[in-house]
Write an enzyme that holds these catalytic residues in place. Sequence first.
Site, PDB file in Angstrom:
ATOM      1  N   ASN A  89       0.809  -1.319   0.076  1.00 47.48           N
ATOM      2  CA  ASN A  89      -0.005   0.009  -0.054  1.00 47.48           C
ATOM      3  C   ASN A  89       0.985   1.200  -0.014  1.00 47.48           C
ATOM      4  O   ASN A  89       0.332   2.352  -0.474  1.00 47.48           O
ATOM      5  CB  ASN A  89      -0.926   0.113   1.290  1.00 47.48           C
ATOM      6  CG  ASN A  89      -1.577   1.492   1.350  1.00 47.48           C
ATOM      7  OD1 ASN A  89      -2.800   1.484   0.954  1.00 47.48           O
ATOM      8  ND2 ASN A  89      -0.975   2.143   2.221  1.00 47.48           N
ATOM      9  N   SER A 141      -4.837   3.328  -7.860  1.00 53.66           N
ATOM     10  CA  SER A 141      -5.635   4.542  -7.825  1.00 53.66           C
ATOM     11  C   SER A 141      -6.641   4.845  -9.046  1.00 53.66           C
ATOM     12  O   SER A 141      -6.334   4.162 -10.048  1.00 53.66           O
ATOM     13  CB  SER A 141      -4.561   5.882  -7.918  1.00 53.66           C
ATOM     14  OG  SER A 141      -5.610   7.163  -7.641  1.00 53.66           O
ATOM     15  N   TYR A 156       2.731  10.469 -10.869  1.00 52.46           N
ATOM     16  CA  TYR A 156       1.975   9.757 -10.033  1.00 52.46           C
ATOM     17  C   TYR A 156       1.003   8.692 -10.668  1.00 52.46           C
ATOM     18  O   TYR A 156       0.912   7.614 -10.418  1.00 52.46           O
ATOM     19  CB  TYR A 156       1.096  10.507  -9.218  1.00 52.46           C
ATOM     20  CG  TYR A 156       0.074   9.921  -8.329  1.00 52.46           C
ATOM     21  CD1 TYR A 156       0.571   9.239  -7.012  1.00 52.46           C
ATOM     22  CD2 TYR A 156      -1.228   9.907  -8.406  1.00 52.46           C
ATOM     23  CE1 TYR A 156      -0.325   8.475  -6.188  1.00 52.46           C
ATOM     24  CE2 TYR A 156      -1.978   9.218  -7.756  1.00 52.46           C
ATOM     25  CZ  TYR A 156      -1.917   8.678  -6.434  1.00 52.46           C
ATOM     26  OH  TYR A 156      -2.679   7.859  -5.649  1.00 52.46           O
ATOM     27  N   LYS A 160       0.649   4.589 -10.971  1.00 55.41           N
ATOM     28  CA  LYS A 160      -0.749   3.616 -10.762  1.00 55.41           C
ATOM     29  C   LYS A 160      -1.049   2.889 -11.956  1.00 55.41           C
ATOM     30  O   LYS A 160      -1.553   1.895 -11.713  1.00 55.41           O
ATOM     31  CB  LYS A 160      -1.731   4.790 -10.432  1.00 55.41           C
ATOM     32  CG  LYS A 160      -1.398   5.647  -9.075  1.00 55.41           C
ATOM     33  CD  LYS A 160      -1.227   4.783  -7.834  1.00 55.41           C
ATOM     34  CE  LYS A 160      -0.067   4.790  -7.222  1.00 55.41           C
ATOM     35  NZ  LYS A 160      -0.118   3.956  -5.919  1.00 55.41           N
ATOM     36  N   ILE A 189     -10.313   9.301  -0.650  1.00 56.12           N
ATOM     37  CA  ILE A 189     -10.570   8.664   0.933  1.00 56.12           C
ATOM     38  C   ILE A 189      -9.722   9.469   1.616  1.00 56.12           C
ATOM     39  O   ILE A 189      -8.805  10.063   1.412  1.00 56.12           O
ATOM     40  CB  ILE A 189      -9.921   7.180   0.528  1.00 56.12           C
ATOM     41  CG1 ILE A 189     -10.075   6.196  -0.541  1.00 56.12           C
ATOM     42  CG2 ILE A 189      -9.948   6.560   2.106  1.00 56.12           C
ATOM     43  CD1 ILE A 189     -11.622   5.826  -0.465  1.00 56.12           C
TER      44      ILE A 189
END
Length: 260
Positions: A89, A141, A156, A160, A189
């Site tokens: 994670n 993601s 990023y 992912k 989240i």
Amino acid sequence: MQLTNKVALVTGAGSGIAKATAKLFAKEGAKVAALGHTKNELEATVAEINNSYGEAIPLVADISNPEQMQQATQAIIDKWGRLDIVFANAGINGVWASIEELTPEDWNKTINVNLTGTFLTVKYAVPYLKKQGGSVIITSSVNGTRIFSNTGATAYSSTKAAQVAFAKMVALELAKHRIRVNVICPGAIATNIDENTDRQDLEEIQEPVEFPEGEIPLTDGKPGTSEQVAQLVFFLASDASSHITGTEVWIDGGESLLKA
């Protein structure tokens, strides 16, 4: 308890989704190796588990460092003699900037932590997972898999997307060893990941988009919780998902269906 006698490695376990998952794993009977780079956060997670749920140990390591990850995995085997579940994670949002402003150093850092870190986490766990089979869950993601409108998140989002490809390749390779590999793709989240996001002058390059009120349809705009994501990870770690591998699951309240 569905994870009795199982041993789980959870990376990024000092906070957020991974902390909630580590606690749920322990509550369901697993012994938990809580790995991260912030010692006091890890110790707090481990203390909470040991005082209320079961058994856990802290492992301070940088997931992008091969030697540290190899040593951390060995520490799990030295302690409990097996490894059944890996929740990869840990990651960073990194620098969000235009392609002209994004430096090679910022690009490499995001790649090294998010993608190389996932590779190393899984690589050093595989020899022990092979002994009895197991489950690997990787946190990707909605960015880079369904959403591409977060301008500046190039590094990023690339990591992912690559995590999903990595999981599918490894899922097929390891299927004969009864090792399942799946991916979760969270949307908004409520965690502290935004604290390690460096957004640089994005207003000039973003395309103006006007969303309907409530960008998360299922909850009228409210973000999901770490505990909700932990329930998904638990499902993928448990025998309830015994015929699922090489699959990504989006958990975003419909956010990525509205944004693209």
